[in-house]
Enzyme design. Structure first.
Site, PDB file in Angstrom:
ATOM      1  N   HIS A 134       5.801  -0.901  -0.147  1.00  0.00           N
ATOM      2  CA  HIS A 134       5.351  -2.278  -0.337  1.00  0.00           C
ATOM      3  C   HIS A 134       3.913  -2.420   0.150  1.00  0.00           C
ATOM      4  CE1 HIS A 134       7.294  -2.026   3.611  1.00  0.00           C
ATOM      5  NE2 HIS A 134       6.541  -3.033   4.021  1.00  0.00           N
ATOM      6  N   HIS A 166       1.154  -5.138   1.552  1.00  0.00           N
ATOM      7  CA  HIS A 166       0.962  -6.442   2.176  1.00  0.00           C
ATOM      8  C   HIS A 166      -0.360  -7.045   1.699  1.00  0.00           C
ATOM      9  CE1 HIS A 166       3.998  -6.040   5.481  1.00  0.00           C
ATOM     10  NE2 HIS A 166       3.788  -4.749   5.261  1.00  0.00           N
TER      11      HIS A 166
END
Length: 142
Positions: free
Chosen positions: A100, A102
């Site tokens: 992922h 950010h």
């Protein structure tokens, strides 16, 4: 993966606050909101970290980042900048092992978010830096 929280969010088994979705990625607000608008961009394909990407997945995922980042910035005139972070491995502060990215909007230098880069300039001479670079170059594959 049945035990991956992000796979469950992608599947709709766990609720999230979505900001963008297409066939490749899902972007949703991070539950911690390091700053208002803190968004996670996750590939829908489960990959643990950047080391599991191939060139096609990387191109597909990372090509969406500017669009989502621009939308976040446009959403609030108080946003002055943005940190874009991708943590890989526990030692690098990865806590969910589904890759992922950010997107952390920055409002000021007092917005309760910081990163520290230590300055180790005095610990390396040009030969040592070249040796590090040469070791990396040996590993780069086309």
């Amino acid at each position: 993966m049945t035990d991956c929280i992000f796979c469950k969010i992608i599947a709709g088994d766990i609720p999230s606050v979505k900001v963008y979705e297409d066939d490749t990625v899902l972007a949703f607000l991070d539950i911690s909101q390091a700053t208002p608008g803190h968004t996670l961009v996750v590939p829908k394909k489960h990959v643990a970290d950047i080391f599991a990407y191939d060139a096609d997945l990387a191109a597909a995922v990372f090509s969406r980042i500017p669009k989502i980042a621009q939308a976040i910035k446009a959403s609030d005139p108080k946003i002055k900048g943005m940190n874009i972070l991708n943590n890989n491995g526990e030692v690098a502060y990865q806590s969910v092992f589904h890759s992922h990215i950010h997107l952390i909007p920055r409002y000021s230098d007092a917005d309760d978010f910081n990163i520290h880069f230590g300055d180790h300039t005095d610990q390396y001479n040009s030969e040592q830096l070249q040796a590090i670079a040469d070791n990396i170059k040996k590993q780069v594959q086309n």
